[in-house]
Design a protein around this motif. Structure first.
Motif, mmCIF file in Angstrom:
data_model
loop_
_atom_site.group_PDB
_atom_site.id
_atom_site.type_symbol
_atom_site.label_atom_id
_atom_site.label_comp_id
_atom_site.label_asym_id
_atom_site.label_seq_id
_atom_site.Cartn_x
_atom_site.Cartn_y
_atom_site.Cartn_z
ATOM 1 N N GLU A 108 0.997 -1.248 -0.020
ATOM 2 C CA GLU A 108 0.057 -0.010 0.071
ATOM 3 C C GLU A 108 0.823 1.257 -0.091
ATOM 4 N N ALA A 109 1.941 1.160 0.890
ATOM 5 C CA ALA A 109 2.840 2.654 1.095
ATOM 6 C C ALA A 109 3.607 2.708 -0.469
ATOM 7 N N ILE A 110 4.103 1.680 -1.044
ATOM 8 C CA ILE A 110 4.818 1.625 -2.191
ATOM 9 C C ILE A 110 4.155 2.186 -3.565
ATOM 10 N N SER A 111 2.803 1.666 -3.403
ATOM 11 C CA SER A 111 1.986 2.194 -4.696
ATOM 12 C C SER A 111 1.508 3.558 -4.738
ATOM 13 N N LEU A 112 1.625 4.281 -3.381
ATOM 14 C CA LEU A 112 1.277 5.897 -3.188
ATOM 15 C C LEU A 112 2.413 6.509 -4.310
ATOM 16 N N ASN A 113 3.785 5.797 -4.130
ATOM 17 C CA ASN A 113 4.786 6.558 -4.694
ATOM 18 C C ASN A 113 4.891 6.045 -6.332
ATOM 19 N N LEU A 114 4.044 5.044 -6.809
ATOM 20 C CA LEU A 114 3.891 4.590 -8.139
ATOM 21 C C LEU A 114 2.732 5.321 -8.724
ATOM 22 N N ASN A 115 1.863 6.317 -8.040
ATOM 23 C CA ASN A 115 0.822 6.662 -8.453
ATOM 24 C C ASN A 115 -0.304 5.838 -8.943
ATOM 25 N N PHE A 116 -0.184 4.672 -8.228
ATOM 26 C CA PHE A 116 -1.327 3.374 -8.729
ATOM 27 C C PHE A 116 -1.497 2.888 -7.184
ATOM 28 N N LYS A 117 -2.734 3.308 -6.647
ATOM 29 C CA LYS A 117 -3.247 2.855 -5.497
ATOM 30 C C LYS A 117 -3.673 1.586 -5.276
ATOM 31 N N ILE A 118 -3.018 0.950 -4.367
ATOM 32 C CA ILE A 118 -3.244 -0.506 -3.953
ATOM 33 C C ILE A 118 -3.925 -0.461 -2.677
ATOM 34 N N ALA A 119 -4.997 -1.230 -2.320
ATOM 35 C CA ALA A 119 -5.648 -1.680 -1.018
ATOM 36 C C ALA A 119 -5.559 -3.046 -1.074
ATOM 37 N N VAL A 120 -5.083 -3.321 0.208
ATOM 38 C CA VAL A 120 -4.948 -4.711 0.910
ATOM 39 C C VAL A 120 -5.995 -4.911 1.886
ATOM 40 N N ILE A 121 -6.725 -5.829 1.642
ATOM 41 C CA ILE A 121 -7.599 -6.229 3.021
ATOM 42 C C ILE A 121 -7.491 -7.846 3.095
ATOM 43 N N SER A 122 -8.212 -8.275 4.343
ATOM 44 C CA SER A 122 -8.012 -9.592 4.501
ATOM 45 C C SER A 122 -9.183 -10.332 4.782
ATOM 46 N N ILE A 123 -9.440 -11.711 4.534
ATOM 47 C CA ILE A 123 -10.683 -12.337 4.823
ATOM 48 C C ILE A 123 -10.834 -12.264 6.444
ATOM 49 N N ASP A 124 -9.818 -11.939 7.244
ATOM 50 C CA ASP A 124 -10.201 -11.553 8.693
ATOM 51 C C ASP A 124 -11.187 -10.455 8.962
ATOM 52 N N LEU B 247 -13.432 3.084 3.731
ATOM 53 C CA LEU B 247 -13.984 3.363 2.544
ATOM 54 C C LEU B 247 -12.788 4.182 1.561
ATOM 55 N N ASP B 248 -12.667 3.515 0.370
ATOM 56 C CA ASP B 248 -11.607 3.598 -0.549
ATOM 57 C C ASP B 248 -12.048 3.330 -1.809
ATOM 58 N N ASN B 249 -10.979 3.918 -2.805
ATOM 59 C CA ASN B 249 -11.229 3.733 -4.180
ATOM 60 C C ASN B 249 -9.927 3.537 -4.836
ATOM 61 N N PRO B 250 -9.330 2.256 -4.327
ATOM 62 C CA PRO B 250 -8.154 1.852 -5.228
ATOM 63 C C PRO B 250 -8.015 1.420 -6.655
ATOM 64 N N ASP B 251 -7.013 1.319 -7.317
ATOM 65 C CA ASP B 251 -6.791 0.740 -8.567
ATOM 66 C C ASP B 251 -6.867 -0.675 -8.578
ATOM 67 N N LEU B 252 -6.139 -1.240 -7.777
ATOM 68 C CA LEU B 252 -5.899 -2.586 -7.610
ATOM 69 C C LEU B 252 -6.188 -3.141 -6.121
ATOM 70 N N LEU B 253 -7.048 -4.341 -5.888
ATOM 71 C CA LEU B 253 -7.368 -4.553 -4.730
ATOM 72 C C LEU B 253 -6.769 -6.206 -4.397
#
Length: 234
Positions: A22-38, A105-111
């Motif tokens: 998630e942190a590195i994706s912000l530097n790439l201007n490509f937002k990743i959100a990571v969620i868990s089954i948990d 609440l989020d709007n990622p490019d990749l989940l």
């Protein structure tokens, strides 16, 4: 919109990897959100009913303790309109039993969806060699069959995942040390964690609730073998 699954046993480092991604994706201007089954664990009242009389006396963890319908709806909703609206589970709440803490609440490019049994499919019930084991108590064997039935409910969720990356240890038992370290670290950070008998019971559940052979059948896009120190081997 693509969903990537990360399947790895507890303590492997899924959360750490997710935070880094998630942190590195912000530097790439490509937002990743990571969620868990948990994050889709049932609310505490529903959870008590769903896992009542499990032979390990654990409060969560195995297939059957999640709001699978909610998980499917929220993943499909993101694939449809790009809006992510999901619960967040905090393992340190309720004295380490865990509970939902808030909604994200989020709007990622990749989940990315991660989980310890992500991609696991139910085995053929008549394959006694895989389902049964001499190391199981009668109650554990009966409950393992129940968990196999519960796994059918997760298949629609697995079908929403475009690629699964499977981080697999060279030996299944590495997980025990990793999970122990994980709980110790959480206790240092938050003052709450699984300890003593509760931790032993949870580890027993992780070791026997799903036949270890099931992990050999995950339909993964990429298989990453790791050693006891969690270094990439192959």
């Amino acid at each position: 919109r693509k969903i990537i699954g990360i399947s790895a046993l507890p303590g492997t480092g899924k959360t750490t990897l997710g935070n880094w991604l998630e942190a590195i994706s912000l530097n790439l201007n490509f937002k990743i959100a990571v969620i868990s089954i948990d994050d889709f664990y049932l609310p505490s009242d529903e959870m008590k009913l769903a896992i009542k009389n499990n032979p390990w006396n654990v409060s969560r963890g195995f297939p059957g303790s999640h709001s699978v319908k909610l998980m499917y709806e929220k993943l499909l909703n993101w694939k449809t309109n790009g809006e992510l609206d999901v619960p967040v589970f905090d393992k340190s709440l309720r004295d380490g039993l865990g509970d939902r803490s808030h909604w994200r609440l989020d709007n990622p490019d990749l989940l990315i969806l991660e989980g310890w049994f992500l991609g696991i499919e139910p085995l053929e019930i008549d394959d006694d060699q895989l389902i049964n084991s001499s190391e199981l108590s009668p109650d554990e064997f009966t409950y393992r069959l129940k968990i196999q039935k519960n796994l059918h409910k997760y298949l629609d969720v697995w079908n929403l995942i475009d690629n699964i990356w499977h981080l697999k240890p060279l030996k299944f038992e590495y997980m025990n040390k990793w999970k122990l370290n994980q709980e110790n670290e959480m206790f240092l950070q938050k003052g709450k964690a699984l300890k003593d008998e509760k931790l032993s019971n949870f580890l027993r559940m992780l070791n026997v609730s799903i036949p270890p052979q099931s992990y050999d059948f995950i339909k993964s896009y990429a298989l990453l073998l790791i050693d006891q120190e969690r270094n990439l081997v192959e």
